[in-house]
Every structure is written in structure tokens, then in C-alpha cells.
Design a protein around this motif. Structure first.
Motif, PDB file in Angstrom:
ATOM      1  N   UNK A  21       0.843  -1.191   0.000  1.00  0.00           N
ATOM      2  CA  UNK A  21       0.000   0.000   0.000  1.00  0.00           C
ATOM      3  C   UNK A  21       0.883   1.247   0.000  1.00  0.00           C
ATOM      4  N   UNK A  22       1.914   1.253   0.799  1.00  0.00           N
ATOM      5  CA  UNK A  22       2.827   2.395   0.844  1.00  0.00           C
ATOM      6  C   UNK A  22       3.490   2.597  -0.518  1.00  0.00           C
ATOM      7  N   UNK A  23       3.884   1.508  -1.153  1.00  0.00           N
ATOM      8  CA  UNK A  23       4.552   1.586  -2.453  1.00  0.00           C
ATOM      9  C   UNK A  23       3.639   2.182  -3.519  1.00  0.00           C
ATOM     10  N   UNK A  24       2.353   2.092  -3.307  1.00  0.00           N
ATOM     11  CA  UNK A  24       1.390   2.590  -4.296  1.00  0.00           C
ATOM     12  C   UNK A  24       1.202   4.104  -4.233  1.00  0.00           C
ATOM     13  N   UNK A  25       1.721   4.752  -3.192  1.00  0.00           N
ATOM     14  CA  UNK A  25       1.474   6.177  -2.976  1.00  0.00           C
ATOM     15  C   UNK A  25       1.917   7.060  -4.158  1.00  0.00           C
ATOM     16  N   UNK A  26       3.131   6.923  -4.680  1.00  0.00           N
ATOM     17  CA  UNK A  26       3.499   7.774  -5.827  1.00  0.00           C
ATOM     18  C   UNK A  26       2.569   7.588  -7.024  1.00  0.00           C
ATOM     19  N   UNK A  27       2.119   6.357  -7.243  1.00  0.00           N
ATOM     20  CA  UNK A  27       1.195   6.105  -8.357  1.00  0.00           C
ATOM     21  C   UNK A  27      -0.144   6.786  -8.113  1.00  0.00           C
ATOM     22  N   UNK A  28      -0.612   6.780  -6.865  1.00  0.00           N
ATOM     23  CA  UNK A  28      -1.874   7.448  -6.535  1.00  0.00           C
ATOM     24  C   UNK A  28      -1.769   8.942  -6.838  1.00  0.00           C
ATOM     25  N   UNK A  29      -0.670   9.551  -6.439  1.00  0.00           N
ATOM     26  CA  UNK A  29      -0.471  10.976  -6.689  1.00  0.00           C
ATOM     27  C   UNK A  29      -0.507  11.264  -8.190  1.00  0.00           C
ATOM     28  N   UNK A  30       0.227  10.479  -8.955  1.00  0.00           N
ATOM     29  CA  UNK A  30       0.282  10.703 -10.399  1.00  0.00           C
ATOM     30  C   UNK A  30      -1.097  10.549 -11.035  1.00  0.00           C
ATOM     31  N   UNK A  31      -1.781   9.450 -10.715  1.00  0.00           N
ATOM     32  CA  UNK A  31      -3.094   9.214 -11.316  1.00  0.00           C
ATOM     33  C   UNK A  31      -4.126  10.237 -10.895  1.00  0.00           C
ATOM     34  N   UNK A  32      -4.135  10.596  -9.610  1.00  0.00           N
ATOM     35  CA  UNK A  32      -5.112  11.571  -9.123  1.00  0.00           C
ATOM     36  C   UNK A  32      -4.873  12.941  -9.735  1.00  0.00           C
ATOM     37  N   UNK A  33      -3.601  13.311  -9.892  1.00  0.00           N
ATOM     38  CA  UNK A  33      -3.283  14.616 -10.482  1.00  0.00           C
ATOM     39  C   UNK A  33      -3.705  14.673 -11.940  1.00  0.00           C
ATOM     40  N   UNK A  34      -3.412  13.634 -12.698  1.00  0.00           N
ATOM     41  CA  UNK A  34      -3.763  13.631 -14.113  1.00  0.00           C
ATOM     42  C   UNK A  34      -5.276  13.608 -14.314  1.00  0.00           C
ATOM     43  N   UNK A  35      -5.984  12.949 -13.411  1.00  0.00           N
ATOM     44  CA  UNK A  35      -7.451  12.888 -13.503  1.00  0.00           C
ATOM     45  C   UNK A  35      -8.113  14.087 -12.845  1.00  0.00           C
ATOM     46  N   UNK A  36      -7.350  14.933 -12.149  1.00  0.00           N
ATOM     47  CA  UNK A  36      -7.881  16.090 -11.406  1.00  0.00           C
ATOM     48  C   UNK A  36      -8.886  15.621 -10.357  1.00  0.00           C
ATOM     49  N   UNK A  37      -8.501  14.583  -9.604  1.00  0.00           N
ATOM     50  CA  UNK A  37      -9.421  13.988  -8.636  1.00  0.00           C
ATOM     51  C   UNK A  37      -8.761  13.857  -7.260  1.00  0.00           C
ATOM     52  N   UNK A  38      -8.767  14.930  -6.471  1.00  0.00           N
ATOM     53  CA  UNK A  38      -8.126  14.874  -5.157  1.00  0.00           C
ATOM     54  C   UNK A  38      -8.802  13.905  -4.192  1.00  0.00           C
ATOM     55  N   UNK A  39     -10.070  13.556  -4.454  1.00  0.00           N
ATOM     56  CA  UNK A  39     -10.740  12.622  -3.545  1.00  0.00           C
ATOM     57  C   UNK A  39     -10.046  11.258  -3.540  1.00  0.00           C
ATOM     58  N   UNK A  40      -9.289  10.933  -4.597  1.00  0.00           N
ATOM     59  CA  UNK A  40      -8.556   9.667  -4.604  1.00  0.00           C
ATOM     60  C   UNK A  40      -7.560   9.589  -3.449  1.00  0.00           C
ATOM     61  N   UNK A  41      -7.032  10.730  -3.053  1.00  0.00           N
ATOM     62  CA  UNK A  41      -6.085  10.750  -1.936  1.00  0.00           C
ATOM     63  C   UNK A  41      -6.797  10.362  -0.645  1.00  0.00           C
ATOM     64  N   UNK A  42      -7.999  10.895  -0.435  1.00  0.00           N
ATOM     65  CA  UNK A  42      -8.768  10.536   0.765  1.00  0.00           C
ATOM     66  C   UNK A  42      -9.086   9.046   0.764  1.00  0.00           C
ATOM     67  N   UNK A  43      -9.461   8.505  -0.403  1.00  0.00           N
ATOM     68  CA  UNK A  43      -9.750   7.074  -0.484  1.00  0.00           C
ATOM     69  C   UNK A  43      -8.506   6.255  -0.151  1.00  0.00           C
ATOM     70  N   UNK A  44      -7.375   6.669  -0.711  1.00  0.00           N
ATOM     71  CA  UNK A  44      -6.127   5.938  -0.464  1.00  0.00           C
ATOM     72  C   UNK A  44      -5.778   5.953   1.021  1.00  0.00           C
ATOM     73  N   UNK A  45      -5.895   7.117   1.658  1.00  0.00           N
ATOM     74  CA  UNK A  45      -5.554   7.202   3.076  1.00  0.00           C
ATOM     75  C   UNK A  45      -6.441   6.298   3.919  1.00  0.00           C
ATOM     76  N   UNK A  46      -7.704   6.199   3.545  1.00  0.00           N
ATOM     77  CA  UNK A  46      -8.601   5.308   4.270  1.00  0.00           C
ATOM     78  C   UNK A  46      -8.141   3.854   4.123  1.00  0.00           C
ATOM     79  N   UNK A  47      -7.707   3.467   2.905  1.00  0.00           N
ATOM     80  CA  UNK A  47      -7.217   2.104   2.681  1.00  0.00           C
ATOM     81  C   UNK A  47      -5.916   1.860   3.442  1.00  0.00           C
TER      82      UNK A  47
END
Length: 600
Positions: free
Chosen positions: A515-541
Motif C-alpha cells: 500500500x505504501x509503495x502505491x502512494x506515488x502512483x496514486x499521486x500521479x493518477x489523481x493529479x492527471x485525472x484532477x481527482x483529489x478525492x482519490x487521496x482521501x480514499x487511499x488514506x482510508x485504505x
């Protein structure tokens, strides 16, 4: 900058595929994805590369997948690669590859996850931009949080971001505000003028913005000017004697209140742009001139809007913009029959001004009632951008839907101070900034949401902000206990970043590492999609994975974080705990939420 395991593995996939299928078009290679598997039993990652390559290669996807799996399995750091389904390849990384992420986290701190996908692209994010006629309400709040978190996210992903607030201080609503403040001013002088009598003086014959929040504005105006803005009997003067002064005073007061509200919410813009000031510079006329020079204007008559009866529609010749050439539904008026600019013309001028200031991407965070605005603004930016910039310029919009506030299961509809709505101050006073910001990001912006005041302060698993902050607090409590024990050596990040990690072998531990290793990918995908809520979802996971490991330690002594008999294994687990806390802090920083050291 931290290594993104998914990006690294994708590079391996692309290089291997190039050997298997030479001369693949870049358009195919650019669509290759490496994503987490839905089922951990299928490995750590999966790629669609063989499926994409099959058609241009004129080969079966399964055949390419088998060859790709063989090439990947031979690489260092990959335990296995297996062809699956119609042409996917499932990849399992070595435990050492996964564990190597932890030292990177501990070395980089909350900067872990910072990316380069933005490549310095200049993005102007305009958000809030509430009319300065009243207190900020819960609807403004959602746009403020989404816009601010999006700007933070884009910055972390490597974009050059400007946070902007557009002050709508040039329209009729500001004059309407001035009239109501003047009425409150007369009240402060002791003139009890009946509302109906005063309304007879108001252009249009109606008072707007009747909330109690304007009473102190009128009182402050009276304190500064005394009776100078009224006649000898403290009755109204002709509007030319007071209107400009009262308008400017009211605007200054309301903007100061808005800035204070935003500061309480943790929102600070880089730029406040006054509509009145830029229109005085002629930006709207300049934009119209540029469109005219490009042959994109004509004199014409619009068809009546759908649903209008013919008898209700008066056809007038207007200056029209050929918006349909750029994907809009209809051509749009820029000048009325009397020669005055439309609001849309002013908005085009404002967006042209943003392009002239160097923006490559314009992102407007808009309210639910602005859905029809998007296509016309996108067409306008496409039309004017070439005359302002030699670079491609994009327009994007994020629509924030309505928020319904609940307490005790019932809708909260009113604020005594505002008169008709729940103010941002009400919300912050009730649940606090962190709960407001995190909760606003637990839904996609374009989905309506219910903000449950009781849930936002509940210390339960169902409250996401509590759940994530509790995970951080638990991490910190483990590290404090280790420091107090004294038998495990230094527990600062730098010291833990150098410890051997081979003892981290249990599946719950490795799940947390993944899960920790996935963090940079979450940032990249959320930024490109303009979806900051993905960060909240990731933190919950992430919090869920950590709480699960904590709970497993209660039942299985070998998984407890602190074990006096095994100091080296304990230090490895402390490195995992510190990395978890660091990534939680990194994510909360994007959301604008403070981590907590302990729960009380």
C-alpha cells in the motif's frame, strides 16, 4: 524523488515488449498500464501490454503475453510473471523490491510521492470566487476544499500551480449590496425607515441580501462617516452622493470577511483578481477584438432558447461568437443590441488575461449551477488561446455538486446570521477544520453529498477523518513507546532507514508495504485525472491496512510491533510504522488536514 515501483515496472514492460514486437507505434506504447491487481493472489501488478500490442503486431494476445511474461520473469526484482486471461500479465515483485520502498520513505519524508508528471506545466486553478455579497456558505466550502486540495495535489505531482480567486465586483449584485448596506447604515443612525418605503428608492424596487450579517457593516459605516451620508434629518441622500463610497466600503468589508473564513478553512490564494480592475484595463474589449481579427464574430440573431414561447422571445441583432466552430452547441452573444458587453464577453477577457500571464492549463472549480458554462468557456479558450500564446492552452472544469447538511438525521437549513443558508463559519464551529476538509473529499465533486455533522465528530470506523488520524496517532504511540523502552536504539527516521528489513515477511506486513509503495502512483493518477478525492480514499485504505496489522498483533504475538526478545525485528517493524505515519502525513498535507499525535 522517490522511485515509483509502478513506473519502474512499466518501463520494464515497455522495454521487453519492444524486443518482442519491434516498431510498435508510440500511440500504442503510451497506453500501456501497470496497475495493482484486484486479487492479491494474482500478484502485485498487472499489465495490459499484450492486449494493446496484438492488433498492430497481427499476433494473438495470449502469444505476446506468454513471451512478455517470460522476459519479465527473468528480471531482477521480479519473482514471477504469468500470462492470464485474454492477454494480461500478472507480475509478482520480490519481497526485497517491496521492502526497498521503506528506506526511500524514511529518507524523503513527506516529500515521498512527489512526482514529475507535471513537468513544470503552469496550471491556474481558480476556485471559490464567491460573489462578495455575503458570508461564505457550505456550497462555497466544497468548492474551496476541492480547489485547494487539487492545487496541492498538482503541486506535489510536479505542476507549477497558481491558486486564484476571481472577485466578481463589477456586476449589478454589488450595487444591490450597496443599497442594503445603506439601508442598514440609516438604521444605525436611528432612522427606522419602513422596508417598503426604502425599496421604492431602490432600482428594480427590491432589497436583496437581507441577512443580519449586514447590520454590523451598516454600523461600521455609520461609525466611520457619522451622518455625512444622509441629509439633516438622517434620511436618504440621492444615490450619486453615496453609492460609490458605500459600494467600495461594503466590498472591502465582505472581502475581508471572506478571506478570514478561507483562512479558518486553511485556504490561501496566491492571487485575488478584481473583475472591475481588469475590465477597466479593457481585457474584454481586447478579447473581442482578437476574436474579430480572427474572423470569429458576426452580427446575427439567435434562435429562441428551448422551451421559450415565440411570444416571449424578442429577436435582437447582437454580436455573436462562432462558438459552434469549437464544439459548443450554439453561437454565443458577446455584445448586446445596445453595444454593451455580455457577462460571457467579460469572462472571455478574464480567461485571456490568465493565458497572457502564462498559464498553460486553466482549471475552473465551479458550482453545480454552472454545468452549462463549461462547453462555452472551453470553446472560447480554444478560440482565443492562439492569439495570446504560442503554446497549447487547455480549459478544464471541475463541477462541485450540492452539499446537504444533516444533524440528528435531519436537514439543517438555516443560519440566523445569514438568513437562509448554513455558513462556512457555522460548519467550522460545529465540527472543526480537519473534519470539514476531509469529509468534503470523501465523495467525487460531481456527486451530491450529505454532510452529517454527527458523523463528522464521531470516534468510529465510519468517520474517515477519525479513522485516518487514529492510524497516525497509533503509529506515533508505538514510536513513543519504543523510545521510552530504550532497548531498541534510536527510533528517528534516519536511523530506522538504515535497519535490515528482511524480517518483514508476514503477509499483513507486506500488504502494508504494498500500500505504501502505491502512494506515488496514486499521486500521479489523481493529479492527471484532477481527482483529489482519490487521496482521501487511499488514506482510508492505508489506515485500514495499518489497523488490521495492529489488530493481528493482539491475536498473534509474533506480529506485535515491540518485542523485547527480538530487537532487530522490532526495529524493522518500527521502520514500517514510521513509513506508514510519514505517508499518512504526506497525504493529509495534500488534503490540508493536520495529523494528530494522540487521540483524546
Amino acid at each position: 524523488m522517490a522511485e515509483n515501483l509502478f513506473a519502474t515496472t512499466r518501463n520494464h514492460v515497455v522495454e521487453a515488449l519492444r524486443q518482442i514486437v519491434p516498431d510498435l507505434p508510440d500511440a500504442v506504447l503510451s497506453r500501456i498500464e501497470v496497475t495493482p491487481t484486484r486479487d492479491p493472489s494474482h500478484g502485485d501488478m498487472a499489465t495490459n501490454a499484450a492486449l494493446l500490442a496484438a492488433k498492430p503486431a497481427r499476433r494473438k494476445p495470449a502469444e505476446i503475453a506468454a513471451a512478455l511474461a517470460g522476459a519479465l520473469a527473468a528480471l531482477e526484482g521480479i519473482d514471477s510473471a504469468v500470462a492470464a486471461g485474454p492477454g494480461f500479465v500478472n507480475i509478482t515483485l520480490s519481497a526485497d523490491s517491496l521492502r526497498a520502498v521503506l528506506p526511500a520513505v524514511l529518507r524523503e519524508g513527506i516529500a515521498f510521492g512527489d512526482g514529475a508528471v507535471g513537468a513544470g506545466t503552469r496550471i491556474n486553478v481558480e476556485y471559490v470566487s464567491a460573489n462578495p455579497t455575503g458570508p461564505m456558505h457550505v456550497g462555497h466550502c466544497r468548492g474551496a476544499v476541492v480547489g485547494d486540495a487539487l492545487a496541492n495535489l498538482l503541486t506535489k505531482a510536479g505542476f507549477a500551480v497558481t491558486k486564484e480567486y476571481y472577485v466578481n465586483d463589477a456586476g449589478a449584485q454589488v450595487l444591490a449590496l450597496a443599497w442594503v448596506v445603506y439601508w442598514r447604515y440609516l438604521e444605525a443612525l436611528g432612522t427606522k425607515m419602513p422596508e417598503a418605503e426604502f425599496e421604492a428608492l431602490v432600482p428594480g424596487g427590491a432589497l436583496q441580501y437581507r441577512g443580519e450579517y449586514l447590520i454590523p457593516v451598516g454600523e461600521a459605516l455609520a461609525a466611520r462617516h457619522g451622518g455625512a451620508l444622509a441629509d439633516a434629518d438622517r434620511r436618504p441622500l440621492p444615490e450619486e452622493r453615496w453609492l460609490d463610497l458605500v459600494r467600495d466600503f461594503s466590498l472591502d468589508w465582505m472581502l475581508r470577511a471572506i478571506r478570514e473564513d478561507l483562512a479558518l478553512l486553511g485556504v490561501r490564494h496566491d492571487v485575488f483578481t478584481s473583475e472591475r480592475e481588469i475590465l477597466a484595463r479593457g481585457v474584454a474589449d481586447e478579447a473581442i477584438g482578437r476574436l474579430d481579427a480572427a474572423g470569429l464574430l458576426y452580427e446575427g440573431v439567435l434562435e429562441p432558447p428551448k422551451g421559450k414561447m415565440t411570444a416571449d422571445w424578442e429577436a435582437r441583432p447582437q454580436t455573436l461568437f462562432r462558438a459552434t466552430q469549437f464544439g459548443d452547441d450554439v453561437d454565443r452573444p458577446l455584445r448586446k443590441a445596445d453595444g454593451a458587453n455580455t457577462y460571457f464577453a467579460n469572462d472571455i477577457g478574464y480567461h485571456g488575461d490568465k493565458i497572457a500571464r502564462g498559464a498553460d492549463v486553466l482549471v475552473d472549480v465551479l458550482g453545480a449551477d454552472h454545468g452549462g458554462y463549461v462547453s462555452r468557456m472551453r470553446s472560447a479558450v480554444a478560440a482565443i488561446a492562439p492569439s495570446y500564446s504560442d503554446r497549447p492552452v487547455a480549459f478544464e472544469a471541475v463541477i462541485c455538486q450540492i452539499v446537504h447538511v444533516l444533524k440528528d438525521g435531519q436537514p439543517v437549513r438555516m443560519s440566523k446570521r445569514a438568513g437562509t443558508f448554513v455558513t462556512l463559519r457555522d460548519l467550522l464551529d460545529e465540527v472543526g477544520r480537519d473534519a470539514v476538509r476531509f469529509t468534503m473529499l470523501t465523495r467525487k465533486p460531481d456527486a451530491q453529498m450529505e454532510f452529517d455533522l454527527d458523523l463528522a465528530v464521531a470516534q468510529t470506523r465510519d468517520n474517515p477523518v477519525f479513522y485516518v488520524q487514529y492510524a497516525h496517532a497509533r503509529c506515533r504511540s508505538v514510536l513513543r513507546a519504543a523510545a521510552e523502552n530504550g532497548g531498541f536504539g534510536a527510533v528517528d527516521a534516519a536511523s530506522l532507514g538504515a535497519v535490515p528489513l528482511g524480517s518483514l515477511q508476514a503477509e499483513p506486513e507486506l500488504a502494508l508495504v504494498r500500500r505504501i509503495a502505491n502512494w506515488p502512483r496514486v499521486i500521479e493518477g489523481a493529479a492527471l485525472a484532477r481527482e483529489p478525492h482519490r487521496v482521501a480514499f487511499y488514506l482510508n485504505d492505508l489506515a485500514s491496512d495499518f489497523h488490521a496489522l495492529w489488530n493481528r498483533g493482539r491475536d498473534d504475538a509474533t506480529l506485535r510491533f515491540l518485542q523485547d526478545a527480538e530487537p532487530e525485528a522490532t526495529r524493522a517493524r518500527l521502520a514500517l510504522v514510521e513509513a506508514t505515519a510519514t505517508v499518512i502525513r504526506s497525504g493529509l498535507a495534500v488534503l490540508g488536514v493536520e495529523p494528530v499525535e494522540e487521540m483524546r
